[in-house]
Design a protein around this motif. Sequence first.
Motif: not given
Length: 371
Positions: A91-106
Motif C-alpha cells: 500500500y502507498l500513502l502520498i501526503e501532499a503539501s498544504g498548498i497542493s491541489e488534488p486534481l492535478p495530482i490525480a
Amino acid sequence: MSTAEIPITVVSGPLGAGKTTLVNRLLNDPGDRDIAVVVNDMGELNVDAELVASEADDGVVDLSNGCICCRLQDDLVTEVTRLAETRSFDYLLIEASGISEPLPIARALTGESNEGGLPERLRLDTTVSVIDAYGFWKAFDPEESLPDAAPDPERPLTEVLVEQVEFCDVLLLNKCDMVPDDALDAVEAEIRELQPRASLHRTTYSEVDPTQVLDTGRFDFEAAKRHQGWKRALTGDGAEADHDHEHTHDDAASAATAHGVESFVYRRDRPFHPHRLDAWLGDWRGNVVRAKGFAWVASRPETVLGVSQAGPSVQAGPIGRWEDDDPETRLVFIGRDLDEDTVTRELDECLATTDERGAAYPDDPFPRESA
C-alpha cells in the motif's frame, strides 16, 4: 518482486490541518498492510517527512522544495515508480503539501496529465482531504482575520482550500473540538454544498478508522470532477442523490437549509462591462463562500472568461474561446443566506449597454488575481 496490485491513497489538505497526524496514525495501525509513504513539502527541509519517518521503519520518500501538483509532478511519478521497483510493499500513502491541489495530482497518477502515469499495478484508490474545521470557519468569516496566504501568491490559501474540499473521495473535517457545535454544523453544511459526493467524517486529531481512508475503492475520476458542487449547480443536476456515503443527499439538503446554505446560478446572454464587473468582483460579500463559472465581457467578446472566487480570493482570466458556442455568462454562487435578488440586480448593473458593447477597452482589467 511481487506483481500484486498496489492501491494508493493521496492525502491533501491545507497547512496544519492534520495530514501528517493522519499518516502517522495509519502507520501505527496499518492492519495487515505494509505501507510505504511519499511526503511532499514546499520547503527545502521536509519537516513532515522527518515526522513520518520517525513512525516508520523505512519506505519514506521525501519530495521537497516544490509542489507535486505542479512542477514536481514528474518527480512524483518517477519516485513512486522507483519505489515500487525497489521495495516490497502493498500500500502507498502520498501526503501532499498544504498548498497542493488534488486534481492535478490525480491526473499525474492516472496518466491523465503529460507525465505518463504509473505502472499498471499501481492504482489510485482514494483521495482524502483533511480540512481544518476551525480554519475553514475563520477563513470564510469576514469578521475574523484570514489565515496567512500560501507561499505562492498566485494560489491564495482560500482558493486552494476550496479546491481541496471540492475534489476528494473522503473528507475528514478535523479539529472539530475547536469549533462550537452550531458553527460546526454550519461549516459541514457549507462543505456539503461544495462537495456533495465524498464520504465525510468529523474527527479530532485525525482519528479515523483506517478502513475509511485505505482500500476504499472510492476513487472515480469522472465522478469526482463531475460532482463538484458548482458543476452540479451549473448543469442543474443538484437534486441527483448519491447514496454511497454516510449522509444521503436529503440529509445534506436539510442541513444546508437549516443553516441558510444555498446556491443559485446567474445566467445572461449579454456581455459585462469589464470595469464594472472588475469592481464588483473586488467587493467580497462575506456570505459568499464560492463563486465560479464563465463570463462574457465586452472587452474581449470572443473569449471565455473563467471566474473563480473563494471567499475574498478572486481570479478571473481567459480560459478559451466561445467558438461554436453561443456566448453566455453562467456563474454559480454558494454561501450562507444569499440575497439572490440583490446579487442579480448588481450583476445586471454591470452588463454593457448596446453602445458599450462595441467600444474599445485598451485598459482591460483582466486577467485579474487578488486575495
